[in-house]
Scaffold this active site. Structure first.
Site, PDB file in Angstrom:
ATOM      1  N   ASP A   7       0.853  -1.182   0.000  1.00 43.13           N
ATOM      2  CA  ASP A   7       0.000   0.000   0.000  1.00 43.13           C
ATOM      3  C   ASP A   7       0.891   1.235   0.000  1.00 43.13           C
ATOM      4  O   ASP A   7       2.052   1.173   0.444  1.00 43.13           O
ATOM      5  CB  ASP A   7      -0.924   0.001   1.219  1.00 43.13           C
ATOM      6  CG  ASP A   7      -1.924   1.149   1.177  1.00 43.13           C
ATOM      7  OD1 ASP A   7      -2.693   1.235   0.196  1.00 43.13           O
ATOM      8  OD2 ASP A   7      -1.934   1.980   2.105  1.00 43.13           O
ATOM      9  N   GLU A   9       0.872   5.690   0.648  1.00 47.45           N
ATOM     10  CA  GLU A   9       0.231   6.962   0.975  1.00 47.45           C
ATOM     11  C   GLU A   9       0.944   8.029   0.162  1.00 47.45           C
ATOM     12  O   GLU A   9       2.145   7.918  -0.121  1.00 47.45           O
ATOM     13  CB  GLU A   9       0.312   7.268   2.474  1.00 47.45           C
ATOM     14  CG  GLU A   9      -0.345   6.228   3.369  1.00 47.45           C
ATOM     15  CD  GLU A   9      -1.833   6.053   3.122  1.00 47.45           C
ATOM     16  OE1 GLU A   9      -2.468   6.983   2.573  1.00 47.45           O
ATOM     17  OE2 GLU A   9      -2.361   4.983   3.475  1.00 47.45           O
ATOM     18  N   ASP A  52      -6.195  17.746   2.208  1.00 50.28           N
ATOM     19  CA  ASP A  52      -7.172  16.653   2.155  1.00 50.28           C
ATOM     20  C   ASP A  52      -6.498  15.300   2.344  1.00 50.28           C
ATOM     21  O   ASP A  52      -7.043  14.410   2.999  1.00 50.28           O
ATOM     22  CB  ASP A  52      -7.932  16.677   0.826  1.00 50.28           C
ATOM     23  CG  ASP A  52      -8.857  17.873   0.702  1.00 50.28           C
ATOM     24  OD1 ASP A  52      -9.162  18.495   1.745  1.00 50.28           O
ATOM     25  OD2 ASP A  52      -9.271  18.189  -0.429  1.00 50.28           O
ATOM     26  N   HIS A  57      -4.361  10.452   6.025  1.00 52.24           N
ATOM     27  CA  HIS A  57      -3.260   9.645   6.581  1.00 52.24           C
ATOM     28  C   HIS A  57      -2.507  10.302   7.734  1.00 52.24           C
ATOM     29  O   HIS A  57      -1.736   9.630   8.426  1.00 52.24           O
ATOM     30  CB  HIS A  57      -2.275   9.227   5.489  1.00 52.24           C
ATOM     31  CG  HIS A  57      -1.765  10.344   4.625  1.00 52.24           C
ATOM     32  ND1 HIS A  57      -1.113  11.445   5.126  1.00 52.24           N
ATOM     33  CD2 HIS A  57      -1.807  10.502   3.276  1.00 52.24           C
ATOM     34  CE1 HIS A  57      -0.758  12.237   4.124  1.00 52.24           C
ATOM     35  NE2 HIS A  57      -1.178  11.699   2.994  1.00 52.24           N
ATOM     36  N   HIS A 150      -5.315   6.179   7.797  1.00 47.94           N
ATOM     37  CA  HIS A 150      -4.675   5.311   6.823  1.00 47.94           C
ATOM     38  C   HIS A 150      -3.170   5.293   7.098  1.00 47.94           C
ATOM     39  O   HIS A 150      -2.577   6.309   7.444  1.00 47.94           O
ATOM     40  CB  HIS A 150      -4.917   5.830   5.404  1.00 47.94           C
ATOM     41  CG  HIS A 150      -6.306   5.623   4.922  1.00 47.94           C
ATOM     42  ND1 HIS A 150      -6.601   5.147   3.664  1.00 47.94           N
ATOM     43  CD2 HIS A 150      -7.496   5.819   5.533  1.00 47.94           C
ATOM     44  CE1 HIS A 150      -7.912   5.066   3.525  1.00 47.94           C
ATOM     45  NE2 HIS A 150      -8.473   5.482   4.648  1.00 47.94           N
ATOM     46  N   ASP A 155      -2.228  -0.755   6.589  1.00 46.05           N
ATOM     47  CA  ASP A 155      -3.205  -1.138   5.573  1.00 46.05           C
ATOM     48  C   ASP A 155      -2.761  -2.365   4.793  1.00 46.05           C
ATOM     49  O   ASP A 155      -3.589  -3.208   4.424  1.00 46.05           O
ATOM     50  CB  ASP A 155      -3.453   0.034   4.612  1.00 46.05           C
ATOM     51  CG  ASP A 155      -4.281   1.143   5.265  1.00 46.05           C
ATOM     52  OD1 ASP A 155      -4.621   1.009   6.450  1.00 46.05           O
ATOM     53  OD2 ASP A 155      -4.579   2.145   4.580  1.00 46.05           O
TER      54      ASP A 155
END
Length: 243
Positions: A7, A9, A52, A57, A150, A155
């Site tokens: 995953d 970010e 945003d 995260h 997150h 994740d």
């Protein structure tokens, strides 16, 4: 079979302008976690984290100021994923960002056929949804209570558990369908059978004659009215007929 569940970010949503700021990977072999992971926070080299994205995260520009740039973690990442399928949820997003980073370093991108998209699998298996990572954790009873924000490694660890469940849980699979991205971006389905040889003869009973006689004596001692006495008598009669 070796797979890497991963995953990312990012600073935002557009791989043409935004950068990867966190990368988490979990190794599976034959769909069991090996305990090997890879995790980096990454300096986006002057690209600010969009508010945003930070709300999702929780990673700020200050958090990344002293972290390595993607080029500095590239070898470790490529070594870790070498020879493995890559598994991600909504894989187009993560692969888009990874390939943008690779392209910026004059490295070949990851081929679509190497990627397994768990979102595509979930949508096929649960067409009524929802199929977000949190929803799938709830569906399969996976504890994600510690996921308040997150995080790439967290994740990836949760997704590894979800992927195992999507694949049929920790039971042997006899023809799992894996949905991968085709060259044109469309999904394609591969069946991965497990070839088990047929058993040449039935397994022998694990109960010895002495054990059977001891159990019969116990049932007799309990009395004729015991419910299981009736069923045990029926089982013995069936075995005698088969013999």
């Amino acid at each position: 079979m070796r797979e890497i569940v991963f995953d990312t970010e990012t600073t935002g949503l557009d791989p043409r302008d935004d950068r990867v700021i966190e990368l988490g990977c979990v190794e599976l072999v034959n769909r069991f976690p090996t305990g090997r992971t890879l995790h980096f926070f990454i300096n986006p080299q002057g690209r600010s984290v969009h508010p945003d994205a930070q709300a999702v995260h929780g990673i700020s520009d200050a958090d990344l100021a002293d972290k390595p740039v993607f080029g500095e973690i590239l070898k470790a990442f490529l070594d870790f994923i070498d020879g493995a399928k890559l598994v991600a949820h909504n894989a187009n997003f993560d692969i888009g960002f990874i390939n943008a980073e690779l392209e910026g370093l004059d490295q070949p991108g990851i081929e679509p056929g190497r990627v397994v998209d768990t979102l595509a699998i979930a949508r096929r298996k649960h067409p009524m949804g929802p199929n977000s990572l949190d929803a799938l954790c709830r569906r399969y009873g996976i504890d994600n209570s510690h996921r308040t924000k997150h995080g790439a490694l967290l994740d990836a660890e949760l997704l590894a558990e979800v992927y195992i469940e999507l694949a049929g849980g920790r039971q042997a699979d006899f023809g799992l369908e894996i949905v991968a991205q085709g060259e044109n971006g469309a999904s394609q389905t591969d069946r991965i059978p497990i070839d088990l040889p047929p058993r040449p003869r039935p397994l022998p009973s694990r109960l010895s004659t002495a054990e059977r006689e001891a159990h019969a004596a116990l049932v007799d001692a309990i009395g004729e009215k015991a419910l299981w006495h009736k069923f045990y008598g029926e089982i013995l009669a069936e075995e005698q007929e088969i013999a």
